[in-house]
Motif scaffolding. Structure first.
Motif, mmCIF file in Angstrom:
data_model
loop_
_atom_site.group_PDB
_atom_site.id
_atom_site.type_symbol
_atom_site.label_atom_id
_atom_site.label_comp_id
_atom_site.label_asym_id
_atom_site.label_seq_id
_atom_site.Cartn_x
_atom_site.Cartn_y
_atom_site.Cartn_z
ATOM 1 N N VAL A 66 -26.165 54.871 5.543
ATOM 2 C CA VAL A 66 -24.973 54.123 5.145
ATOM 3 C C VAL A 66 -24.798 52.795 5.877
ATOM 4 C CG1 VAL A 66 -23.707 56.127 4.313
ATOM 5 C CG2 VAL A 66 -23.516 55.475 6.720
ATOM 6 N N GLY A 67 -25.617 52.519 6.891
ATOM 7 C CA GLY A 67 -25.499 51.249 7.598
ATOM 8 C C GLY A 67 -26.165 51.302 8.953
ATOM 9 N N GLU A 77 -27.716 44.991 7.062
ATOM 10 C CA GLU A 77 -27.287 45.397 5.726
ATOM 11 C C GLU A 77 -28.369 46.237 5.078
ATOM 12 O OE1 GLU A 77 -26.530 41.844 3.479
ATOM 13 O OE2 GLU A 77 -24.783 41.287 4.694
ATOM 14 N N HIS A 79 -30.208 46.943 1.501
ATOM 15 C CA HIS A 79 -30.418 46.257 0.225
ATOM 16 C C HIS A 79 -31.331 47.079 -0.666
ATOM 17 C CE1 HIS A 79 -29.248 41.841 1.196
ATOM 18 N NE2 HIS A 79 -28.506 42.686 1.878
ATOM 19 N N ARG A 91 -29.893 43.102 -4.012
ATOM 20 C CA ARG A 91 -28.443 43.177 -3.856
ATOM 21 C C ARG A 91 -28.105 44.225 -2.808
ATOM 22 N NH1 ARG A 91 -29.243 46.275 -8.776
ATOM 23 N NH2 ARG A 91 -28.340 48.318 -8.439
ATOM 24 N N PRO A 92 -26.932 44.105 -2.195
ATOM 25 C CA PRO A 92 -26.536 45.109 -1.204
ATOM 26 C C PRO A 92 -26.446 46.498 -1.836
ATOM 27 C CG PRO A 92 -25.134 43.170 -1.051
ATOM 28 C CD PRO A 92 -25.967 43.016 -2.294
ATOM 29 N N ALA A 93 -26.860 47.502 -1.106
ATOM 30 C CA ALA A 93 -26.758 48.896 -1.541
ATOM 31 C C ALA A 93 -25.405 49.401 -1.055
ATOM 32 C CB ALA A 93 -27.915 49.717 -0.976
ATOM 33 N N LYS A 94 -24.356 49.129 -1.839
ATOM 34 C CA LYS A 94 -22.976 49.413 -1.416
ATOM 35 C C LYS A 94 -22.725 50.888 -1.160
ATOM 36 C CE LYS A 94 -21.124 45.297 -3.503
ATOM 37 N NZ LYS A 94 -20.168 44.686 -4.372
ATOM 38 N N GLN A 95 -23.425 51.759 -1.846
ATOM 39 C CA GLN A 95 -23.261 53.200 -1.656
ATOM 40 C C GLN A 95 -24.260 53.752 -0.643
ATOM 41 O OE1 GLN A 95 -20.651 54.748 -3.180
ATOM 42 N NE2 GLN A 95 -20.194 52.675 -3.862
#
Length: 166
Positions: A66-67, A77, A79, A91-95
């Motif tokens: 998660v980070g 980040e 990605h 793109r960022p892997a928001k999940q």
């Protein structure tokens, strides 16, 4: 007799060194095995650095990266990359990035990866930097990335590296 035992012990210790160093660059947290974290050698003007590794989940439940944090960059980040109409988009892997139960995920150039934004350090080839990766269930784990000139070669068929998904 005693000298023979001492020599045998010394020889055994020397033979074990290559095995220890071969696995010394893997890390473990909970049911997750983090294999060979590495980063490509970057030019001094690069605004970002990539971080790559294979994460193997030996457990019966999925987990998620998660980070994380690192003193080597302003921020870390996650990605993901996709190919659409012949163009690679990042793109960022928001999940976060899921590591399936009993499976593996390969964070690699051109795919899902760790992005170090605003590098504060640029270790030379062979250099190292630390980061703490945060997993949803397994929690935090400190790893050390090794800087390489290019991606490591695929594992031999009899190696466990074949468990990773492309």
């Amino acid at each position: 007799m005693r000298t023979g035992i001492i020599r045998l012990a010394a020889a055994s210790a020397l033979l074990a060194l290559p095995l220890a160093s071969a696995t010394a660059h893997d890390f473990k947290v909970g049911n997750l095995e983090l294999k060979h974290p590495w980063s490509a050698k970057a030019p001094t003007v690069a605004p970002v650095l990539g971080g790559y590794l294979v994460i193997v989940n030996t457990g019966t439940e999925a987990d998620r990266l998660v980070g994380g944090t690192t003193p080597a960059a302003e921020r870390l980040e996650l990605h993901e990359s996709s190919l659409a109409d012949g163009v690679v988009r990042m793109r960022p892997a928001k999940q976060g990035i899921e590591i399936p139960a009993g499976g593996a995920v390969s964070l690699q150039p051109g795919g899902a990866h760790i992005m170090l934004v605003g590098p504060k350090e640029r270790p030379p080839e062979g250099g190292k930097f630390k980061a703490t990766l945060q997993f949803e269930k397994a929690g935090p784990v400190e790893v050390e990335f090794v800087v390489q000139a290019k991606a490591p070669q695929p594992a031999a068929p009899d190696d466990h590296g074949g468990h990773a998904k492309p």
